[in-house]
Design an enzyme around this catalytic site. Structure first.
Site, PDB file in Angstrom:
ATOM      1  N   ARG A   4       0.860  -1.200   0.000  1.00 56.47           N
ATOM      2  CA  ARG A   4       0.000   0.000   0.000  1.00 56.47           C
ATOM      3  C   ARG A   4       0.889   1.240   0.000  1.00 56.47           C
ATOM      4  O   ARG A   4       1.856   1.320   0.754  1.00 56.47           O
ATOM      5  CB  ARG A   4      -0.894  -0.006   1.236  1.00 56.47           C
ATOM      6  CG  ARG A   4      -1.814   1.212   1.331  1.00 56.47           C
ATOM      7  CD  ARG A   4      -2.598   1.190   2.634  1.00 56.47           C
ATOM      8  NE  ARG A   4      -3.507   0.051   2.665  1.00 56.47           N
ATOM      9  CZ  ARG A   4      -3.844  -0.605   3.788  1.00 56.47           C
ATOM     10  NH1 ARG A   4      -3.310  -0.242   4.947  1.00 56.47           N
ATOM     11  NH2 ARG A   4      -4.684  -1.604   3.744  1.00 56.47           N
ATOM     12  N   ARG A  55      -3.919   2.263  17.381  1.00 53.38           N
ATOM     13  CA  ARG A  55      -4.645   1.635  16.269  1.00 53.38           C
ATOM     14  C   ARG A  55      -4.475   2.541  15.038  1.00 53.38           C
ATOM     15  O   ARG A  55      -3.869   3.606  15.122  1.00 53.38           O
ATOM     16  CB  ARG A  55      -6.139   1.493  16.644  1.00 53.38           C
ATOM     17  CG  ARG A  55      -6.928   0.440  15.875  1.00 53.38           C
ATOM     18  CD  ARG A  55      -6.534  -0.990  16.169  1.00 53.38           C
ATOM     19  NE  ARG A  55      -7.537  -1.935  15.667  1.00 53.38           N
ATOM     20  CZ  ARG A  55      -7.626  -2.366  14.420  1.00 53.38           C
ATOM     21  NH1 ARG A  55      -6.786  -1.899  13.513  1.00 53.38           N
ATOM     22  NH2 ARG A  55      -8.560  -3.225  14.066  1.00 53.38           N
ATOM     23  N   LYS A  56      -5.051   2.152  13.917  1.00 52.69           N
ATOM     24  CA  LYS A  56      -4.954   2.977  12.712  1.00 52.69           C
ATOM     25  C   LYS A  56      -5.709   4.288  12.909  1.00 52.69           C
ATOM     26  O   LYS A  56      -6.586   4.405  13.777  1.00 52.69           O
ATOM     27  CB  LYS A  56      -5.481   2.226  11.507  1.00 52.69           C
ATOM     28  CG  LYS A  56      -6.989   2.004  11.477  1.00 52.69           C
ATOM     29  CD  LYS A  56      -7.377   1.310  10.181  1.00 52.69           C
ATOM     30  CE  LYS A  56      -8.885   1.100  10.096  1.00 52.69           C
ATOM     31  NZ  LYS A  56      -9.275   0.447   8.826  1.00 52.69           N
ATOM     32  N   GLY A  88     -15.866  -7.604   2.462  1.00 57.08           N
ATOM     33  CA  GLY A  88     -15.765  -9.044   2.666  1.00 57.08           C
ATOM     34  C   GLY A  88     -15.884  -9.506   4.093  1.00 57.08           C
ATOM     35  O   GLY A  88     -16.040 -10.703   4.348  1.00 57.08           O
ATOM     36  N   CYS A 118     -13.780  -2.459   5.164  1.00 53.84           N
ATOM     37  CA  CYS A 118     -12.910  -1.686   4.272  1.00 53.84           C
ATOM     38  C   CYS A 118     -13.696  -1.142   3.084  1.00 53.84           C
ATOM     39  O   CYS A 118     -13.332  -0.119   2.511  1.00 53.84           O
ATOM     40  CB  CYS A 118     -11.750  -2.549   3.790  1.00 53.84           C
ATOM     41  SG  CYS A 118     -10.642  -3.078   5.117  1.00 53.84           S
ATOM     42  N   GLY A 119     -14.782  -1.819   2.719  1.00 49.15           N
ATOM     43  CA  GLY A 119     -15.642  -1.347   1.636  1.00 49.15           C
ATOM     44  C   GLY A 119     -16.658  -0.306   2.068  1.00 49.15           C
ATOM     45  O   GLY A 119     -17.464   0.150   1.249  1.00 49.15           O
TER      46      GLY A 119
END
Length: 586
Positions: free
Chosen positions: A132, A246-247, A504, A509-510
């Site tokens: 990424r 965390r992110k 998914g 993430c979508g």
């Protein structure tokens, strides 16, 4: 003045135009102020949990009880050492078999390399990695695109690229022995993959039409570029902010359209004026996770344009110092805000500012609340006379090496060698002379692969990686999203774009919660009671000034049963017309 401060000019007044979206009356939004939460916080709770040690930030021994496994991996060896001290070069010389023999090197490949943007696909592509990048504001060049194409081409069927929901590139098929050379190649074309995964700041998102749109409020590119430069210390590595709990996501809003999706970011800069000065009101805490999804809330703070970087640094440091490091489902920044209360959290941010204070939010936002979000796909005039941009649809964001080379050629031939990625996984080619538009639109790539005028259902289609490559995904998403949409289009006709998002797994993430219709992968049972791939269906997500997260509509629908259900939803909730009736009326 912080060393990270840069002076910016206030945006110019918007020109008057005759377009329908531009002719709406200005509606000035009052910035909502967050009422102080009745939370009592012990002074000991505000002791920073990390400390600087040998150039890195380390969790103090007294706070190591009950921490999660990822925190233990970071304590054993700071992941940034793989980059800053050359560890990745030594790792790249080892075989995967030797790497797997020792916990330290296995943790390097499965966890620590994510700090370099490398994700081992152990479950589905053992020995191969997704890489990424960092691509602030989604802006890239033809040279960068060609280089990425050259990387994935050598991996054959294992290599491909994806446009992500954060205006970014991900490339697939990478093998570890190639990584040192790939990193050098990225640097040569002005790219980096550093600090793009795990407990780091993700790609700074901005307006995809920055600098070319008649109606932009402010050009977001200088801000997103500065944010990225600060976050990675100009691609050298910034270990002061790489040990987050965390992110963490950040965006800068530059348009009334809110293409940047501010309400799902940990920190969002919303343009606002105060006492005649241009700056930003701050929203904080937006996030998705398997157990909880929240929209960002006002921090009741305004910062000048000069203080974008210092305020980002202060918020990050407050989160780094005080954030919870136990159960990973409760480590995003909003959990810290809940625990401390918004006023205590705000005070912790303020004391980390250079001047040790934060101004209260401006009463005026510059976002038009009633603005109708515009479609950027297709041909649109730029504010530069004689030039246009063309938005092209990349089906579910997936590209191959030849596609990337062709996109680079089109950008050079018809534009200025620039491409822009969007959070809907599409691409914009800007700076096209109007005299070249017809020839561009007749290019085979746009005629047969990446249409500027996709169908109403296809244009809003977004899908995460799915279980083709991702080990966390429960179902296949990209091919299935296309197939279901194509079959639904044969059953019903819609009169407006409908945003359908696929993810998914519950990590989302979508971003299914912001879609009109969202599909979250799960296991279901078929008519015989046997386990099969399925999806939870979400309805009602909204983006824009009246943003709202969608709600669960139907659980565990077998994927093979989705088509008629989606068709019924479109008819019942979105005014679609069954094809049979439409043909009968004709």
């Amino acid at each position: 003045m912080s060393s990270f401060s840069v002076r910016f000019l206030a945006p110019q007044a918007l020109p008057s135009t005759s377009s329908s979206s531009r002719s709406k009356p200005w509606v000035v939004l009052a910035a909502p102020t967050a009422a102080p939460a009745p939370v009592e916080v012990d002074a000991g709770r505000l002791e920073p949990r990390v400390e600087g040690r040998d150039g890195y930030f380390v969790l103090k021994e007294k706070f190591r009880g009950g921490i999660n496994p990822q925190e233990k991996v970071k304590i054993e060896k700071d992941p940034m050492k793989l980059f800053m001290e050359g560890g990745v070069e030594e790792l790249a010389k080892m075989s995967m078999e030797d790497i797997d023999k020792a916990k330290d090197t296995k943790d390097d490949t499965d966890v620590r390399l994510k700090w370099l943007g490398l994700f081992h696909r152990r479950k589905h592509q053992y020995g191969r990695f997704m890489m990424r990048l960092k691509l602030p504001n989604g802006v890239t060049t033809s040279a960068q695109t060609r280089y990425l194409a050259s990387v994935i081409r050598k991996y054959g069927k294992d290599g491909c690229g994806d446009v992500t929901t954060r205006q970014n590139w991900q490339i697939r098929g990478v093998v570890l022995p190639d990584v040192p050379e790939i990193l050098k190649g990225l640097e040569e074309v002005g790219l980096t993959s550093l600090q793009s995964g795990m407990d780091n700041v993700r790609n700074p998102v901005g307006n995809p039409l920055a600098g070319i749109d008649f109606d932009e409020i402010v050009d977001t590119r200088p801000y997103t570029n500065l944010l990225s430069q600060f976050i990675t210390a100009n691609s050298r590595g910034n270990p002061t902010i790489t040990n987050l709990p965390r992110k963490w996501n950040v965006c800068v809003v530059g348009s009334h359209d809110l293409y940047e999706h501010p309400h799902i970011n940990d920190l969002a800069y919303m343009p606002a004026t105060k006492d005649g000065r241009f700056g930003f009101n701050l929203l904080v805490g937006g996030f998705f996770s398997p157990k909880r999804c929240e929209e960002a809330i006002p921090l009741d703070a305004w910062v000048s344009a000069d203080d974008v970087i210092p305020s980002c640094k202060a918020v990050l440091e407050a989160y780094r110092d005080l954030g919870f490091r136990g159960n990973r489902q409760k480590t995003r920044m909003m959990w810290l805000i809940d625990e401390l209360g918004i006023e205590v959290f705000r005070s912790e941010v303020a004391k980390r500012m250079p001047q040790k204070e934060l101004e209260r939010a401006a009463s005026e936002d510059l976002i038009q609340k009633q603005w109708e979000r515009r479609d950027y796909l297709g041909v649109h005039p730029q504010k530069q006379e004689g030039f246009s941009y063309v938005g092209i649809h990349i089906p579910v964001g997936r590209v191959q090496a030849d596609d990337m080379d062709e996109l680079a050629r089109l950008a050079d031939t018809y534009g200025s060698g620039e491409l822009r990625l969007t959070v809907e996984q599409n691409i914009i080619i800007p700076n096209i002379e109007n005299s070249k538009l017809e020839a561009l639109l007749n290019e085979p790539l746009l005629k047969h692969r990446f249409s500027p005028e996709p169908s109403l259902l296809m244009k809003g289609l977004v899908a995460c990686t799915g279980n083709q490559f991702c080990g966390q995904a429960i179902i296949e998403t990209k091919a299935r999203a296309m197939k279901v949409t194509e079959e639904v289009e044969r059953l019903v006709s819609v009169t407006r774009p409908i945003r359908m998002h696929w993810t998914g797994c519950p990590n989302s993430c979508g971003q299914v919660q912001v879609a009109d219709i969202g599909f979250m992968g799960c296991m279901a049972r078929d008519e015989n009671g046997k386990p099969c791939e399925g999806a939870d269906i979400f309805l009602g997500g909204r983006i824009g000034s009246d943003s709202h997260l969608g709600q669960l509509y139907k659980k565990a629908v077998p994927c093979k049963n989705l088509v008629p259900i989606v068709a019924d939803i479109l008819v019942g909730h979105f005014g679609a017309v069954p094809r049979e009736r439409e043909e009968g009326e004709d």
